[in-house]
Motif scaffolding. Structure first.
Motif, PDB file in Angstrom:
ATOM      1  N   VAL A 204      13.540  42.448  40.331  1.00 22.72           N
ATOM      2  CA  VAL A 204      14.644  41.619  39.854  1.00 22.72           C
ATOM      3  C   VAL A 204      15.974  42.329  40.117  1.00 22.72           C
ATOM      4  O   VAL A 204      16.010  43.532  40.383  1.00 22.72           O
ATOM      5  CB  VAL A 204      14.521  41.316  38.345  1.00 22.72           C
ATOM      6  N   ALA A 205      17.064  41.581  40.027  1.00 21.11           N
ATOM      7  CA  ALA A 205      18.395  42.185  40.144  1.00 21.11           C
ATOM      8  C   ALA A 205      18.646  43.078  38.935  1.00 21.11           C
ATOM      9  O   ALA A 205      18.214  42.774  37.827  1.00 21.11           O
ATOM     10  CB  ALA A 205      19.466  41.097  40.230  1.00 21.11           C
ATOM     11  N   PRO A 206      19.342  44.192  39.140  1.00 18.40           N
ATOM     12  CA  PRO A 206      19.545  45.142  38.042  1.00 18.40           C
ATOM     13  C   PRO A 206      20.393  44.621  36.893  1.00 18.40           C
ATOM     14  O   PRO A 206      20.152  44.968  35.741  1.00 18.40           O
ATOM     15  CB  PRO A 206      20.235  46.331  38.725  1.00 18.40           C
ATOM     16  N   SER A 207      21.393  43.768  37.194  1.00 17.21           N
ATOM     17  CA  SER A 207      22.333  43.407  36.128  1.00 17.21           C
ATOM     18  C   SER A 207      23.122  42.155  36.489  1.00 17.21           C
ATOM     19  O   SER A 207      24.268  42.236  36.922  1.00 17.21           O
ATOM     20  CB  SER A 207      23.300  44.575  35.870  1.00 17.21           C
ATOM     21  N   THR A 208      22.495  40.988  36.309  1.00 19.21           N
ATOM     22  CA  THR A 208      23.179  39.724  36.569  1.00 19.21           C
ATOM     23  C   THR A 208      22.946  38.800  35.384  1.00 19.21           C
ATOM     24  O   THR A 208      21.833  38.295  35.186  1.00 19.21           O
ATOM     25  CB  THR A 208      22.663  39.063  37.862  1.00 19.21           C
ATOM     26  N   VAL A 209      23.984  38.595  34.593  1.00 16.01           N
ATOM     27  CA  VAL A 209      23.878  37.770  33.398  1.00 16.01           C
ATOM     28  C   VAL A 209      23.376  36.375  33.773  1.00 16.01           C
ATOM     29  O   VAL A 209      23.846  35.772  34.741  1.00 16.01           O
ATOM     30  CB  VAL A 209      25.243  37.656  32.680  1.00 16.01           C
ATOM     31  N   GLY A 210      22.403  35.889  33.019  1.00 15.73           N
ATOM     32  CA  GLY A 210      21.835  34.574  33.272  1.00 15.73           C
ATOM     33  C   GLY A 210      20.634  34.605  34.194  1.00 15.73           C
ATOM     34  O   GLY A 210      19.824  33.679  34.189  1.00 15.73           O
ATOM     35  N   PHE A 211      20.515  35.668  34.979  1.00 12.50           N
ATOM     36  CA  PHE A 211      19.423  35.766  35.952  1.00 12.50           C
ATOM     37  C   PHE A 211      18.468  36.914  35.636  1.00 12.50           C
ATOM     38  O   PHE A 211      17.259  36.724  35.534  1.00 12.50           O
ATOM     39  CB  PHE A 211      19.990  35.891  37.369  1.00 12.50           C
ATOM     40  N   SER A 212      18.997  38.108  35.493  1.00 18.11           N
ATOM     41  CA  SER A 212      18.156  39.247  35.096  1.00 18.11           C
ATOM     42  C   SER A 212      19.046  40.388  34.630  1.00 18.11           C
ATOM     43  O   SER A 212      19.814  40.935  35.414  1.00 18.11           O
ATOM     44  CB  SER A 212      17.276  39.704  36.265  1.00 18.11           C
ATOM     45  N   ILE A 213      18.904  40.696  33.354  1.00 16.07           N
ATOM     46  CA  ILE A 213      19.696  41.779  32.768  1.00 16.07           C
ATOM     47  C   ILE A 213      19.035  42.195  31.451  1.00 16.07           C
ATOM     48  O   ILE A 213      18.551  41.340  30.699  1.00 16.07           O
ATOM     49  CB  ILE A 213      21.157  41.329  32.519  1.00 16.07           C
ATOM     50  N   PRO A 214      18.978  43.484  31.159  1.00 14.58           N
ATOM     51  CA  PRO A 214      18.448  43.907  29.868  1.00 14.58           C
ATOM     52  C   PRO A 214      19.468  43.618  28.765  1.00 14.58           C
ATOM     53  O   PRO A 214      20.660  43.829  28.958  1.00 14.58           O
ATOM     54  CB  PRO A 214      18.240  45.424  30.036  1.00 14.58           C
ATOM     55  N   ASP A 215      18.978  43.142  27.604  1.00 12.04           N
ATOM     56  CA  ASP A 215      19.888  42.911  26.493  1.00 12.04           C
ATOM     57  C   ASP A 215      20.103  44.210  25.716  1.00 12.04           C
ATOM     58  O   ASP A 215      19.679  45.283  26.154  1.00 12.04           O
ATOM     59  CB  ASP A 215      19.376  41.780  25.590  1.00 12.04           C
ATOM     60  N   SER A 216      20.751  44.123  24.574  1.00 13.90           N
ATOM     61  CA  SER A 216      21.096  45.323  23.801  1.00 13.90           C
ATOM     62  C   SER A 216      19.877  46.078  23.306  1.00 13.90           C
ATOM     63  O   SER A 216      19.956  47.258  22.984  1.00 13.90           O
ATOM     64  CB  SER A 216      21.983  44.936  22.604  1.00 13.90           C
ATOM     65  N   ARG A 217      18.724  45.405  23.281  1.00 12.45           N
ATOM     66  CA  ARG A 217      17.482  46.055  22.851  1.00 12.45           C
ATOM     67  C   ARG A 217      16.614  46.496  24.028  1.00 12.45           C
ATOM     68  O   ARG A 217      15.495  46.941  23.847  1.00 12.45           O
ATOM     69  CB  ARG A 217      16.676  45.109  21.957  1.00 12.45           C
ATOM     70  N   GLY A 218      17.162  46.315  25.259  1.00 16.03           N
ATOM     71  CA  GLY A 218      16.406  46.680  26.443  1.00 16.03           C
ATOM     72  C   GLY A 218      15.446  45.604  26.912  1.00 16.03           C
ATOM     73  O   GLY A 218      14.666  45.817  27.838  1.00 16.03           O
ATOM     74  N   GLU A 219      15.506  44.425  26.270  1.00 12.49           N
ATOM     75  CA  GLU A 219      14.643  43.307  26.646  1.00 12.49           C
ATOM     76  C   GLU A 219      15.276  42.553  27.805  1.00 12.49           C
ATOM     77  O   GLU A 219      16.441  42.149  27.744  1.00 12.49           O
ATOM     78  CB  GLU A 219      14.476  42.370  25.451  1.00 12.49           C
ATOM     79  N   TRP A 220      14.505  42.339  28.890  1.00 12.58           N
ATOM     80  CA  TRP A 220      15.035  41.647  30.060  1.00 12.58           C
ATOM     81  C   TRP A 220      15.193  40.158  29.765  1.00 12.58           C
ATOM     82  O   TRP A 220      14.315  39.531  29.174  1.00 12.58           O
ATOM     83  CB  TRP A 220      14.122  41.851  31.266  1.00 12.58           C
ATOM     84  N   ARG A 221      16.321  39.591  30.204  1.00 13.68           N
ATOM     85  CA  ARG A 221      16.623  38.181  29.995  1.00 13.68           C
ATOM     86  C   ARG A 221      17.116  37.557  31.286  1.00 13.68           C
ATOM     87  O   ARG A 221      17.741  38.227  32.110  1.00 13.68           O
ATOM     88  CB  ARG A 221      17.719  38.018  28.924  1.00 13.68           C
ATOM     89  N   GLY A 222      16.869  36.245  31.470  1.00 14.80           N
ATOM     90  CA  GLY A 222      17.419  35.538  32.619  1.00 14.80           C
ATOM     91  C   GLY A 222      16.431  34.568  33.228  1.00 14.80           C
ATOM     92  O   GLY A 222      15.216  34.618  32.969  1.00 14.80           O
ATOM     93  N   ILE A 223      16.935  33.676  34.062  1.00 10.20           N
ATOM     94  CA  ILE A 223      16.088  32.668  34.692  1.00 10.20           C
ATOM     95  C   ILE A 223      15.081  33.300  35.649  1.00 10.20           C
ATOM     96  O   ILE A 223      13.927  32.867  35.737  1.00 10.20           O
ATOM     97  CB  ILE A 223      16.955  31.591  35.404  1.00 10.20           C
ATOM     98  N   ASP A 224      15.495  34.352  36.376  1.00 13.71           N
ATOM     99  CA  ASP A 224      14.564  35.041  37.267  1.00 13.71           C
ATOM    100  C   ASP A 224      13.511  35.803  36.463  1.00 13.71           C
ATOM    101  O   ASP A 224      12.334  35.849  36.832  1.00 13.71           O
ATOM    102  CB  ASP A 224      15.316  36.001  38.190  1.00 13.71           C
ATOM    103  N   VAL A 225      13.945  36.399  35.371  1.00 12.99           N
ATOM    104  CA  VAL A 225      13.022  37.108  34.473  1.00 12.99           C
ATOM    105  C   VAL A 225      11.972  36.133  33.949  1.00 12.99           C
ATOM    106  O   VAL A 225      10.772  36.447  33.898  1.00 12.99           O
ATOM    107  CB  VAL A 225      13.813  37.747  33.312  1.00 12.99           C
ATOM    108  N   ASP A 226      12.404  34.924  33.582  1.00 13.33           N
ATOM    109  CA  ASP A 226      11.461  33.930  33.071  1.00 13.33           C
ATOM    110  C   ASP A 226      10.504  33.447  34.146  1.00 13.33           C
ATOM    111  O   ASP A 226       9.359  33.069  33.842  1.00 13.33           O
ATOM    112  CB  ASP A 226      12.223  32.753  32.448  1.00 13.33           C
ATOM    113  N   SER A 227      10.943  33.454  35.416  1.00 10.48           N
ATOM    114  CA  SER A 227      10.024  33.116  36.505  1.00 10.48           C
ATOM    115  C   SER A 227       8.901  34.146  36.585  1.00 10.48           C
ATOM    116  O   SER A 227       7.731  33.794  36.790  1.00 10.48           O
ATOM    117  CB  SER A 227      10.772  33.052  37.837  1.00 10.48           C
TER     118      SER A 227
END
Length: 340
Positions: free
Chosen positions: A43-66
């Protein structure tokens, strides 16, 4: 006669070598994922909405959900994913080498990539297009006003090539600032090292959203200069895994069409609708045909959501409308073949 025989032998040898190279036995990615109990997803290292770790280190984003949806389909558990940050220059090598099982990294589906890299795109989870961003204080309102500008761009991307085509077509002079790391690139734009920043419009919207109270300082120009169908990429030859990745996305789109979401699955358990029965795994044996449990699509939606839920969770907060990413029944391009 001897020359003809020799020539025929050389031709036969050359021809036999080509299929041997092209038809190497493909790795069984599904078996490897099950053996390790984990899907490795680039995944991309840091793109809000697509793939980025949140404040707890949990990955979030549409690509992450794929990625999570594919893990739910294969392993029955959407949490069984190791997210591997992949740079623009290393992403394809990481997939080719087997470091990751699949790549979902805002990567554009092109003929050249599919023909030359030994990789294949398994669908489109985001229809995008390339745009330009400037600072509001610049007064620039159109990309055609960027003559003589310095533009920030990542190397080795379709973005760089599209920009060159656009500026050459419109006889616009420009200078590039090329930086691979997305955060460094954005910081260069913020600090004034470049007059404009070009990327997929979704990525530009993601960047602007990440600026919080300063978001209004940045303007996305109206021109969209390319088609950027973004989606998951896998290795060619392992068609079982390809089918699973492709149909996992289609299952999420189908669920949205049928009105099935993560919160109302139980309401459809006894539906008499044949399409719903096949989706739920009650008839058709579709899961087993792909080497999965027949309730694989139910697990995907229960644990990750249908396509609308994924969009609303990740993309809506960026202020990006569904547009061409809406269902085909609503004027968009998201269309799933029949699950039957």
């Amino acid at each position: 006669m001897r020359l003809a025989t020799l020539a025929a032998g050389l031709v036969a040898t050359a021809l036999s070598a080509l299929p041997a190279m092209a038809q190497q036995p493909a790795a069984d990615t599904v078996a490897a994922i099950r053996a390790r109990g984990m899907l490795n997803c680039g995944v991309a290292p840091s793109t809000v909405g697509f793939s980025i770790p949140d404040s707890r280190g949990e990955w979030r984003g549409i690509d992450v959900d794929s990625c999570r949806a594919v893990a739910a389909a294969i392993l029955g558990d959407a949490t069984k994913v190791r997210f591997v940050p992949a740079s623009t220059q290393q992403r394809f090598t990481m997939l080719q080498s087997g470091e990751v099982d699949m790549l979902v990294r805002s990567t554009t589906w092109t003929l050249g990539r599919e023909a030359s890299l030994g990789l294949v795109f398994a669908g489109v989870n985001f229809y995008d297009g390339q745009g330009f961003m400037v600072k509001r204080a610049s007064g620039v309102t159109s990309a055609r006003q960027l003559d003589g500008a310095t533009v920030c761009v990542q190397p080795g991307t379709t973005t760089e090539l599209n920009m060159a085509d656009f500026f050459r077509t419109h006889n616009i002079r420009y200078t590039t600032v090329i930086i691979d790391n997305i955060e460094e690139l954005r910081n260069a734009f913020i600090s004034g090292r470049c007059d404009a920043y070009t990327n997929d419009a979704s990525s530009l919207a993601s960047f602007r959203a990440s600026q919080g109270a300063n978001a209004d300082q940045y303007v996305l120009l109206p021109e969209i200069i390319s088609k950027e169908p973004l989606g998951p990429v896998v290795r060619k030859g392992d068609w079982k895994f390809f089918d699973i990745v492709r149909w996992t996305h289609f299952a999420q789109v189908t669920a949205e069409e049928l009105g099935i979401n993560s919160g109302n699955l139980a309401q459809f358990a006894d539906s008499a609708n044949p399409d719903v029965q096949r989706f739920m795994g009650r008839t058709g044996d579709l899961g087993r045909q792909m080497g999965l449990n027949n309730d694989w699509a139910v697990q995907v939606v229960r644990q990750v959501g249908n396509f609308a839920e994924v969009w609303e969770r990740n993309i809506t907060p960026l202020g990006v409308q569904r547009g061409i990413n809406a269902l085909w029944t609503q004027g968009g391009l998201q269309y799933a073949p029949p699950m039957r």
